[in-house]
Design an enzyme around this catalytic site. Structure first.
Site, PDB file in Angstrom:
ATOM      1  N   SER A  71       6.576  -4.304  -2.761  1.00  0.00           N
ATOM      2  CA  SER A  71       5.815  -2.902  -2.745  1.00  0.00           C
ATOM      3  C   SER A  71       6.201  -2.347  -1.829  1.00  0.00           C
ATOM      4  O   SER A  71       7.753  -2.225  -1.188  1.00  0.00           O
ATOM      5  CB  SER A  71       4.480  -3.725  -3.106  1.00  0.00           C
ATOM      6  OG  SER A  71       4.700  -2.683  -4.060  1.00  0.00           O
TER       7      SER A  71
ATOM      8  N   GLY B  11       0.764  -0.844  -0.011  1.00  0.00           N
ATOM      9  CA  GLY B  11       0.094   0.139   0.150  1.00  0.00           C
ATOM     10  C   GLY B  11       0.741   1.375   0.294  1.00  0.00           C
ATOM     11  O   GLY B  11       1.720   1.533  -0.913  1.00  0.00           O
TER      12      GLY B  11
HETATM   13  N1  STX Z   1       0.865   1.289  -3.876  1.00  0.00           N
HETATM   14  C1  STX Z   1       2.076  -0.367  -4.199  1.00  0.00           C
HETATM   15  C2  STX Z   1       2.222  -0.701  -3.115  1.00  0.00           C
HETATM   16  O1  STX Z   1       2.071  -1.344  -2.325  1.00  0.00           O
HETATM   17  C3  STX Z   1       1.681   2.164  -4.792  1.00  0.00           C
HETATM   18  C4  STX Z   1       1.156  -1.554  -3.083  1.00  0.00           C
HETATM   19  N2  STX Z   1       0.633  -2.072  -4.918  1.00  0.00           N
HETATM   20  N3  STX Z   1      -0.845  -3.338  -4.403  1.00  0.00           N
HETATM   21  C5  STX Z   1      -0.739  -3.713  -3.134  1.00  0.00           C
HETATM   22  O2  STX Z   1       0.135  -2.857  -2.671  1.00  0.00           O
HETATM   23  C6  STX Z   1      -1.761  -4.684  -1.827  1.00  0.00           C
HETATM   24  C7  STX Z   1      -2.511  -5.557  -3.138  1.00  0.00           C
HETATM   25  C8  STX Z   1      -0.921  -5.809  -2.082  1.00  0.00           C
HETATM   26  C9  STX Z   1      -2.714  -3.640  -1.514  1.00  0.00           C
END
Ligand code: STX
Length: 321
Positions: free
Chosen positions: A116, A49
């Site tokens: 991420s 996130g």
């Molecule tokens: N956000 C990137 C990230 O951390 C910009 C992310 N994108 N999706 C997720 O994390 C989840 C599917 C884990 C919620």
């Protein structure tokens, strides 16, 4: 003929044997759960996130007979309270929460596993408390540099997904589109709940639509859930407007010298649109000692089959130590 190897599959679904809430500040309580072998090798899962919350799937990449798997929902998301709160919610608060959780569980050192935003926070944690980390497994590398945010929320990813992009632009009038993140931030933090929700859903759907190599309508549907979308969009936008609360752009790369001795694995999908491979490559160059595993046919999501394969390979590699 080139024969593809058989992919490793996740372990079975697993119930936690311990769950709880930890009061980490006057305001915030974070939810945590522990699964696997209570006397096993400790591993911490750091979710993405920010604001995404931890998922039961994430523990399926660890052999439950070997690992004591710790998961938690970062401030303001999942089952942590208060929900979607931006108050006292920064990267450095999360780093101290991880330390409080480690102490509560009586863990000396743990393997830290993050994808991420989870890779961002794992790096920040390891650079702050290197003596507490036994190994790092990182996926879909995100270093929270200006150019990465610009790529996903202003110009870059929209060249690949102009169709989903139209829906992302929709809540923002054309005169505010020169800075979409700021335009979203105003709406996500305004007094009108319906306006917040509309922005939150559009923000979350953009990310859900770009996450995996193959489309996943179920994911898009889950991300539009009002409760999930509000926490996810508000917390992400708050962190990104504040450049992750880092002191300098590129700080996490610069500080790799502090943790280069840690055993590590970097896993990256070639067709990751959310956090393109450039960042994983920069990290690989800054940390050549870590094992670099490129998955040629994967996007960003943790659930991509080739990414799952590499996760399990990595947790097996570190299982003996
Ligand atoms: N956000 C990137 C990230 O951390 C910009 C992310 N994108 N999706 C997720 O994390 C989840 C599917 C884990 C919620």
């Amino acid at each position: 003929m080139h024969v593809l190897p058989e992919l490793l599959k996740p372990y079975s679904y697993l119930q936690p044997h311990q769950t709880g809430h930890l009061q980490v500040s006057g305001l915030h309580r974070i939810y945590y759960e522990v699964s696997g072998n209570p006397n096993g090798k400790p591993a911490l899962v750091v979710h993405g996130g920010p604001g995404g919350g931890s998922q039961p799937e994430y523990r399926r990449y660890f052999d439950p007979a070997v690992y004591r798997i710790v998961q938690f929902d970062q401030r303001g998301c999942g089952q942590s309270t208060p929900h979607a709160s931006l108050e006292d919610n920064t990267m450095w608060h999360l780093v101290t929460d991880m330390e409080q959780l480690r102490e509560l569980l009586g863990i000396e050192r743990w393997l830290v596993f993050g994808g991420s935003w989870g890779s961002t926070l794992s790096l920040a944690y390891a650079q702050t408390h290197p003596e507490r980390v036994s190994e790092l497994i990182l996926r879909g590398i995100f270093l929270l540099r200006r150019k990465e945010l610009h790529w996903f929320y202003q110009e870059g990813a929209n060249f690949i997904c102009p169709d989903a992009w139209e829906a992302f632009l929709e809540p923002i009038p054309s005169e505010e589109r020169d800075n979409l993140m700021a335009a979203y931030y105003r709406r996500l933090t305004c007094d009108d709940h319906m306006e917040q929700l509309r922005a939150a859903q559009a923000w979350s759907i953009w990310e859900a639509s770009t996450l995996s190599l193959y489309p996943n309508p179920q994911r898009v549907n889950n991300f539009s859930n009002p409760e999930f979308a509000l926490a996810f969009a508000r917390i992400e936008c708050h962190y990104f407007m504040n450049a992750g609360f880092l002191e300098r752009d590129g700080q996490l790369l610069e500080n790799m010298d502090h943790i280069r001795e840690l055993p590590g694995v970097i896993i990256q999908g070639r067709y990751d649109i959310t956090t393109p491979m450039r960042s994983a490559w920069d990290l690989h160059r800054a940390w050549p000692e870590a094992e670099f595993r490129l998955v040629p046919d994967a996007g960003h999501a943790a659930s991509e089959p080739g990414i799952v394969h590499e996760f399990i390979r990595a947790t097996r590699r570190f299982a003996q130590k």
